[in-house]
Structure formats: C-alpha cells, structure tokens
Design a protein around this motif. Structure first.
Motif, PDB file in Angstrom:
ATOM      1  N   GLN A  82       0.814  -1.231   0.031  1.00  0.00           N
ATOM      2  CA  GLN A  82      -0.038   0.085   0.236  1.00  0.00           C
ATOM      3  C   GLN A  82       0.901   1.333   0.084  1.00  0.00           C
ATOM      4  O   GLN A  82       0.140   2.453  -0.071  1.00  0.00           O
ATOM      5  CB  GLN A  82      -0.878  -0.109   1.228  1.00  0.00           C
ATOM      6  N   ARG A  83       2.185   1.154   0.042  1.00  0.00           N
ATOM      7  CA  ARG A  83       3.166   2.391  -0.020  1.00  0.00           C
ATOM      8  C   ARG A  83       2.971   2.892  -1.444  1.00  0.00           C
ATOM      9  O   ARG A  83       3.049   2.395  -2.282  1.00  0.00           O
ATOM     10  CB  ARG A  83       4.337   1.964   0.400  1.00  0.00           C
ATOM     11  N   ASP A  89       1.636   9.088  -6.755  1.00  0.00           N
ATOM     12  CA  ASP A  89       1.239   8.561  -5.265  1.00  0.00           C
ATOM     13  C   ASP A  89       1.441   9.656  -4.259  1.00  0.00           C
ATOM     14  O   ASP A  89       2.278  10.339  -4.591  1.00  0.00           O
ATOM     15  CB  ASP A  89       1.779   7.260  -4.983  1.00  0.00           C
ATOM     16  N   ILE A  90       0.380   9.414  -3.453  1.00  0.00           N
ATOM     17  CA  ILE A  90       0.702  10.355  -2.268  1.00  0.00           C
ATOM     18  C   ILE A  90       1.342   9.523  -0.815  1.00  0.00           C
ATOM     19  O   ILE A  90       0.835   8.430  -0.621  1.00  0.00           O
ATOM     20  CB  ILE A  90      -0.643  10.925  -1.893  1.00  0.00           C
ATOM     21  N   ALA A 168       1.197  15.965   3.507  1.00  0.00           N
ATOM     22  CA  ALA A 168       1.174  15.000   2.573  1.00  0.00           C
ATOM     23  C   ALA A 168       1.995  15.572   1.054  1.00  0.00           C
ATOM     24  O   ALA A 168       1.968  16.844   0.731  1.00  0.00           O
ATOM     25  CB  ALA A 168      -0.328  14.969   2.119  1.00  0.00           C
ATOM     26  N   ALA A 169       2.871  14.740   0.473  1.00  0.00           N
ATOM     27  CA  ALA A 169       3.423  15.045  -0.683  1.00  0.00           C
ATOM     28  C   ALA A 169       3.159  14.195  -1.883  1.00  0.00           C
ATOM     29  O   ALA A 169       2.789  13.180  -1.745  1.00  0.00           O
ATOM     30  CB  ALA A 169       5.020  14.806  -0.381  1.00  0.00           C
ATOM     31  N   LEU A 170       3.548  14.505  -2.881  1.00  0.00           N
ATOM     32  CA  LEU A 170       3.368  13.823  -4.376  1.00  0.00           C
ATOM     33  C   LEU A 170       4.567  13.417  -5.025  1.00  0.00           C
ATOM     34  O   LEU A 170       5.450  14.078  -4.782  1.00  0.00           O
ATOM     35  CB  LEU A 170       2.616  14.705  -5.132  1.00  0.00           C
ATOM     36  N   THR A 211       2.791   2.541   7.254  1.00  0.00           N
ATOM     37  CA  THR A 211       1.809   3.618   7.391  1.00  0.00           C
ATOM     38  C   THR A 211       1.840   4.599   6.061  1.00  0.00           C
ATOM     39  O   THR A 211       1.166   5.497   6.226  1.00  0.00           O
ATOM     40  CB  THR A 211       1.642   4.422   8.751  1.00  0.00           C
ATOM     41  N   ASN A 212       2.694   4.203   5.143  1.00  0.00           N
ATOM     42  CA  ASN A 212       3.010   5.257   4.109  1.00  0.00           C
ATOM     43  C   ASN A 212       3.412   6.739   4.523  1.00  0.00           C
ATOM     44  O   ASN A 212       2.785   7.589   4.036  1.00  0.00           O
ATOM     45  CB  ASN A 212       1.542   5.483   3.379  1.00  0.00           C
TER      46      ASN A 212
END
Length: 251
Positions: A82-83, A89-90, A168-170, A211-212
């Motif tokens: 899920q990462r 992806d964020i 949050a980063a992209l 946890t991404n």
C-alpha cells in the motif's frame, strides 16, 4: 534650485520609489482590506522553476523472480503493498526538527609599526635638498612613518528550534534506480495570515513505513520551507526603503 529642477528631482524620486516597490506594492494595494489569496492547485512539473532531478545512477540490475513465490521483493503486505511507489502516489512526510546550537567566538588583534630613513650623504648633493624640497629639509631625518592599529570582535549564537509538522507529498518522478522524487506544498489561512509549508527531495522506497509515511531525515537533497505571508508577516518585515538603504549604505 529652480522650481523646474525641484519638480524634476521629485519626479525622479517617485520613479525610483515605484521601481523599487515593483509589482509587490501594486498587488498589496489591490488587496487592502482583503484576505491574502490562496494559490491554485498546480501540477508541480508544470511550474516555471521545475526541473527533473538527475543524479548518478548505478548499473541496472535484473530482478530475479522466484517461481511459485507468493511474495514480491520489498512487499510489506501479503496481498498488495500500500505504500507510494508510482508517479502521482501520495505519502505523508513527518517533520520533527529539534535543533539547538551554541557558539561563542572572540578575536583580538593589535599591531605597532615604525619606520625611519635618513640620507646624510649623497655625492655631496645633500646640501641642495633645500632647493629641491620646500621648507627646511634635514637629510638626517628624511623619512619617518609610524602606524598603530588594533581591532577586537566578539560574536555569539544561541539558537533553538522545535518544529513538528506533517505534510502530504506527491511522487513526481521515479529515478532509474527506483528512488522517488517527492514534492509537497501546504497552505493554511487563518484570518489574514497564510502559513506555507513546502517540502521536496529524494527518498528510497524502503524508507517508506507501512503507514505510508517517511521521516524528513530520510529525504536526500531535502528542501523544507516553513513561513507565511499576510498582515503579521508584513509588519515583521522592514520597509523596502530600509532594505535598500541597508544594502547600498557602505558604513
């Protein structure tokens, strides 16, 4: 000074002031009594100053796949990782900076110097010095110089910073060796003040937690900026005239 020259000087001062103020003053005047606007959401790769990251890459390695294996290399979940791993992806960047620095420095210097020169005899021409040099010339005390200088300096730095943020980063780019380039921007407006947070850099997929999230100290070439704009930030800044004066004044 004639009235015409006074008027021309005043117009020149107004022109210089307008040039120094630039578009910033015009935009600020147009926003008097209004909240500072938030910038629109933009594609980071379409910004004027955006440049793709190019770093030295190792030789490509062919991934070996094991037959009948249920696990993928680097996977932390049985069914799916899920990462963040692809462009778009964020993931969340955790910024926890506790920095403290103390420095004391003191220097001092002194110097005394004296020089003297005499010319008691010069082929018998020393008696003609009065004709060449004005006043009473003494060949035995022709040149004498003295100098005395001293300087001292002291400096001290006492800095302590504590920043705890999450943004949050992209993912904007996947490098040939699998490392990820991220870019994140956050704006929060409270009344008439906008707080801005920007983070960018290069990370390894292995440093992304389950946890991404990724800690800021795992970001290579990290660029982290936290500041603001609005009424409070404007009051805390010196006027542009004072800034120009501090730059051009030599003393």
């Amino acid at each position: 000074m004639s009235p015409f020259r006074k008027t021309r000087s005043f117009a020149a001062l107004l022109l210089i002031g307008s040039a120094l103020a630039g578009c910033n003053a015009a935009s600020r005047l147009s926003q008097v009594g209004m909240q500072p606007p938030l910038t629109t959401i933009q594609n980071p790769t379409a910004l004027p100053n955006y440049q793709p990251v190019a770093l030295p890459m190792p030789a490509p390695i062919t991934e070996e796949r094991q037959a009948n294996s249920l696990w993928r290399q680097g996977s932390r979940a049985f069914f799916k990782d899920q990462r963040a791993s692809q462009i778009g992806d964020i993931l969340t960047v955790v910024i926890n900076i506790e920095d403290e620095a103390k420095l004391n420095n003191r220097t001092s210097r002194s110097r005394d110097a004296a020089e003297g020169a005499s010319l008691p005899a010069l082929l018998g021409l020393e008696s003609t010095l009065e004709k060449v040099l004005p006043g009473d010339a003494d060949a035995s005390n022709l040149v004498e110089a003295e100098s005395d200088s001293s300087s001292s300096g002291a400096g001290a730095v006492n800095r302590e910073e504590d920043i705890n943020l999450r943004v949050a980063a992209l993912i904007t780019q996947v490098l040939p060796n699998g490392n990820l380039v991220l870019s994140g921007r956050q704006e929060v407006r409270v009344n008439y003040e906008v707080r801005e947070l920007f983070v960018a850099g290069v990370i390894r997929p292995a440093d992304i937690t389950s946890t991404n999230t990724v800690p800021y100290d795992k970001i290579a070439e990290a660029r982290i900026s936290y500041g603001g704009r609005g009424h409070i930030s404007d009051v805390q800044q010196p006027r542009y005239g004072q800034q120009v004066f501090d730059i051009i004044f030599p003393f």
